[in-house]
Design a protein around this motif. Structure first.
Motif, PDB file in Angstrom:
ATOM      1  N   GLY A  62      30.050  42.855  34.248  1.00  0.00           N
ATOM      2  CA  GLY A  62      31.204  42.845  35.137  1.00  0.00           C
ATOM      3  C   GLY A  62      31.934  44.166  35.175  1.00  0.00           C
ATOM      4  O   GLY A  62      31.662  45.077  34.386  1.00  0.00           O
ATOM      5  N   SER A  63      32.861  44.241  36.110  1.00  0.00           N
ATOM      6  CA  SER A  63      33.624  45.469  36.339  1.00  0.00           C
ATOM      7  C   SER A  63      34.860  45.113  37.150  1.00  0.00           C
ATOM      8  O   SER A  63      34.976  43.997  37.677  1.00  0.00           O
ATOM      9  CB  SER A  63      32.781  46.479  37.118  1.00  0.00           C
ATOM     10  OG  SER A  63      32.448  45.941  38.395  1.00  0.00           O
ATOM     11  N   LEU A  64      35.752  46.069  37.292  1.00  0.00           N
ATOM     12  CA  LEU A  64      36.917  45.862  38.152  1.00  0.00           C
ATOM     13  C   LEU A  64      36.477  45.645  39.599  1.00  0.00           C
ATOM     14  O   LEU A  64      37.096  44.864  40.329  1.00  0.00           O
ATOM     15  CB  LEU A  64      37.866  47.049  38.050  1.00  0.00           C
ATOM     16  CG  LEU A  64      38.645  47.191  36.738  1.00  0.00           C
ATOM     17  CD1 LEU A  64      39.359  48.535  36.679  1.00  0.00           C
ATOM     18  CD2 LEU A  64      39.645  46.043  36.568  1.00  0.00           C
ATOM     19  N   GLU A  65      35.399  46.299  39.979  1.00  0.00           N
ATOM     20  CA  GLU A  65      34.886  46.132  41.341  1.00  0.00           C
ATOM     21  C   GLU A  65      34.404  44.701  41.561  1.00  0.00           C
ATOM     22  O   GLU A  65      34.653  44.109  42.627  1.00  0.00           O
ATOM     23  CB  GLU A  65      33.751  47.125  41.604  1.00  0.00           C
ATOM     24  CG  GLU A  65      34.181  48.580  41.724  1.00  0.00           C
ATOM     25  CD  GLU A  65      34.511  49.227  40.379  1.00  0.00           C
ATOM     26  OE1 GLU A  65      35.171  50.286  40.403  1.00  0.00           O
ATOM     27  OE2 GLU A  65      34.129  48.681  39.324  1.00  0.00           O
ATOM     28  N   LEU A  66      33.726  44.147  40.561  1.00  0.00           N
ATOM     29  CA  LEU A  66      33.249  42.768  40.694  1.00  0.00           C
ATOM     30  C   LEU A  66      34.419  41.798  40.788  1.00  0.00           C
ATOM     31  O   LEU A  66      34.352  40.824  41.551  1.00  0.00           O
ATOM     32  CB  LEU A  66      32.347  42.392  39.516  1.00  0.00           C
ATOM     33  CG  LEU A  66      31.792  40.972  39.552  1.00  0.00           C
ATOM     34  CD1 LEU A  66      30.932  40.741  40.786  1.00  0.00           C
ATOM     35  CD2 LEU A  66      30.985  40.664  38.285  1.00  0.00           C
ATOM     36  N   VAL A  67      35.475  42.055  40.031  1.00  0.00           N
ATOM     37  CA  VAL A  67      36.668  41.203  40.129  1.00  0.00           C
ATOM     38  C   VAL A  67      37.141  41.147  41.578  1.00  0.00           C
ATOM     39  O   VAL A  67      37.392  40.071  42.130  1.00  0.00           O
ATOM     40  CB  VAL A  67      37.796  41.729  39.213  1.00  0.00           C
ATOM     41  CG1 VAL A  67      39.098  40.979  39.502  1.00  0.00           C
ATOM     42  CG2 VAL A  67      37.419  41.552  37.745  1.00  0.00           C
ATOM     43  N   SER A  68      37.251  42.304  42.209  1.00  0.00           N
ATOM     44  CA  SER A  68      37.728  42.366  43.593  1.00  0.00           C
ATOM     45  C   SER A  68      36.774  41.668  44.555  1.00  0.00           C
ATOM     46  O   SER A  68      37.198  40.921  45.441  1.00  0.00           O
ATOM     47  CB  SER A  68      37.913  43.831  44.020  1.00  0.00           C
ATOM     48  OG  SER A  68      38.878  44.466  43.215  1.00  0.00           O
ATOM     49  N   GLU A  69      35.474  41.909  44.368  1.00  0.00           N
ATOM     50  CA  GLU A  69      34.470  41.315  45.253  1.00  0.00           C
ATOM     51  C   GLU A  69      34.471  39.788  45.145  1.00  0.00           C
ATOM     52  O   GLU A  69      34.424  39.083  46.157  1.00  0.00           O
ATOM     53  CB  GLU A  69      33.076  41.849  44.909  1.00  0.00           C
ATOM     54  CG  GLU A  69      32.861  43.307  45.261  1.00  0.00           C
ATOM     55  CD  GLU A  69      31.565  43.850  44.685  1.00  0.00           C
ATOM     56  OE1 GLU A  69      30.748  43.032  44.176  1.00  0.00           O
ATOM     57  OE2 GLU A  69      31.362  45.084  44.738  1.00  0.00           O
ATOM     58  N   LEU A  70      34.535  39.298  43.920  1.00  0.00           N
ATOM     59  CA  LEU A  70      34.480  37.847  43.724  1.00  0.00           C
ATOM     60  C   LEU A  70      35.759  37.186  44.238  1.00  0.00           C
ATOM     61  O   LEU A  70      35.701  36.118  44.865  1.00  0.00           O
ATOM     62  CB  LEU A  70      34.279  37.540  42.241  1.00  0.00           C
ATOM     63  CG  LEU A  70      33.403  36.330  41.926  1.00  0.00           C
ATOM     64  CD1 LEU A  70      31.988  36.562  42.439  1.00  0.00           C
ATOM     65  CD2 LEU A  70      33.355  36.072  40.431  1.00  0.00           C
ATOM     66  N   ALA A  71      36.893  37.805  43.957  1.00  0.00           N
ATOM     67  CA  ALA A  71      38.161  37.248  44.433  1.00  0.00           C
ATOM     68  C   ALA A  71      38.167  37.133  45.948  1.00  0.00           C
ATOM     69  O   ALA A  71      38.612  36.125  46.510  1.00  0.00           O
ATOM     70  CB  ALA A  71      39.320  38.105  43.950  1.00  0.00           C
ATOM     71  N   ALA A  72      37.642  38.149  46.627  1.00  0.00           N
ATOM     72  CA  ALA A  72      37.592  38.127  48.089  1.00  0.00           C
ATOM     73  C   ALA A  72      36.633  37.058  48.590  1.00  0.00           C
ATOM     74  O   ALA A  72      36.909  36.366  49.584  1.00  0.00           O
ATOM     75  CB  ALA A  72      37.172  39.499  48.616  1.00  0.00           C
ATOM     76  N   ALA A  73      35.517  36.882  47.885  1.00  0.00           N
ATOM     77  CA  ALA A  73      34.492  35.940  48.330  1.00  0.00           C
ATOM     78  C   ALA A  73      34.947  34.486  48.233  1.00  0.00           C
ATOM     79  O   ALA A  73      34.529  33.645  49.035  1.00  0.00           O
ATOM     80  CB  ALA A  73      33.211  36.134  47.519  1.00  0.00           C
ATOM     81  N   ILE A  74      35.791  34.187  47.244  1.00  0.00           N
ATOM     82  CA  ILE A  74      36.199  32.791  47.049  1.00  0.00           C
ATOM     83  C   ILE A  74      37.614  32.516  47.544  1.00  0.00           C
ATOM     84  O   ILE A  74      38.105  31.392  47.435  1.00  0.00           O
ATOM     85  CB  ILE A  74      36.072  32.362  45.566  1.00  0.00           C
ATOM     86  CG1 ILE A  74      37.032  33.165  44.674  1.00  0.00           C
ATOM     87  CG2 ILE A  74      34.631  32.514  45.086  1.00  0.00           C
ATOM     88  CD1 ILE A  74      37.015  32.724  43.210  1.00  0.00           C
ATOM     89  N   ALA A  75      38.253  33.536  48.125  1.00  0.00           N
ATOM     90  CA  ALA A  75      39.658  33.393  48.520  1.00  0.00           C
ATOM     91  C   ALA A  75      39.883  32.287  49.530  1.00  0.00           C
ATOM     92  O   ALA A  75      40.947  31.644  49.536  1.00  0.00           O
ATOM     93  CB  ALA A  75      40.168  34.720  49.082  1.00  0.00           C
TER      94      ALA A  75
END
Length: 249
Positions: free
Chosen positions: A16-29
């Motif tokens: 994981g990474s900070l980038e993955l946090v952002s990507e996943l949050a956007a995908a499930i928002a």
């Protein structure tokens, strides 16, 4: 209204990474979480970032000890102070690589609950144990360690994840029928001890779950969602799995 709300939890392990946090949050928002509980278990340094991004997040493990001279360990109290409400306990990698016994797992389970964290108890058998037809015996010993220490009622504030060790990260997946059989066994054994608890507790399946097999697995009557490994590191895949859990409660 469904008796048990489906749950999909992503275990990032040491990825994981900070980038993955952002990507996943956007995908499930845009997923309606009134239909499914969605959680992520990133490495410790990313928990706060995941929470700040609007996701529910928890720890992959916590110490069975209170604060003190335990270099490298993490206190359950601090995890809760971050705003997290969950932790995994007893993942097979913790048992196999770090030598956690059933007794240690039970102590971690207790410490999590003392500090207002809901433990997701991971249980499962090795390939050799399945071949020797020891699946039910091994799985129940892992659950019974909690009952022996804390009593069956402690399981009311928990989730159980059945993860056959032979299916974790191997690409092998228990068939929906194989997975259902073990989930049914767990729920039946719990029914003997506390029928109300057994009817309400969320039972998850883990072991190479992906967007292609999740719908069939989650459609089984005693499978209430999944603990997802590799597919939780891919935003589109994880979102698809979350969507497949909706309506299967």
């Amino acid at each position: 209204m469904a008796l048990r709300k489906p749950m999909v939890a992503g275990n990032w392990k040491m990825n994981g990474s900070l980038e993955l946090v952002s990507e996943l949050a956007a995908a499930i928002a845009n997923i309606d979480t009134s239909d499914v509980d969605i959680l992520v278990f990133p490495p410790f340094p990313l928990i706060k970032s995941a929470l700040d991004a609007g996701m529910k997040a928890g720890a992959q493990t916590v110490s069975e000890n209170n604060a003190g001279a335990f270099t490298g360990e993490v206190d359950a109290k601090l995890v809760h102070a971050l705003g997290a409400n969950y932790t995994l306990v007893g993942h097979s990698e913790r048992r196999a690589i770090f030598g956690e016994s059933n007794e240690t797992v039970a102590a971690k389970f207790a410490k999590a609950q003392e500090n207002k964290l809901t433990p997701i108890l991971c249980v499962g058998e090795s390939e050799q144990e399945r071949e020797q037809e020891l699946t039910e015996q091994v799985v129940w010993q892992q659950i019974d360690a909690i009952i022996g220490k804390l009593g069956v009622d402690a399981l009311a504030n928990s989730v159980i994840a059945y993860e056959p060790v032979w299916a974790i990260g191997t690409g092998k997946t228990a068939s929906p029928e194989q997975a259902q059989a073990v989930h049914k066994f767990i729920r039946s054994k719990l029914t003997e001890l506390n029928s109300e608890l057994a009817a309400k507790i969320q039972l998850l399946y883990g072991g190479s779950v992906n967007e292609n097999n999740s719908e069939q697995l989650f459609a089984q009557p005693d499978i209430d969602g999944g603990l997802i490994g590799g597919a939780s590191l891919k935003a589109e895949s994880f979102a698809a799995i979350c969507n497949s859990a909706k309506g299967n409660g």
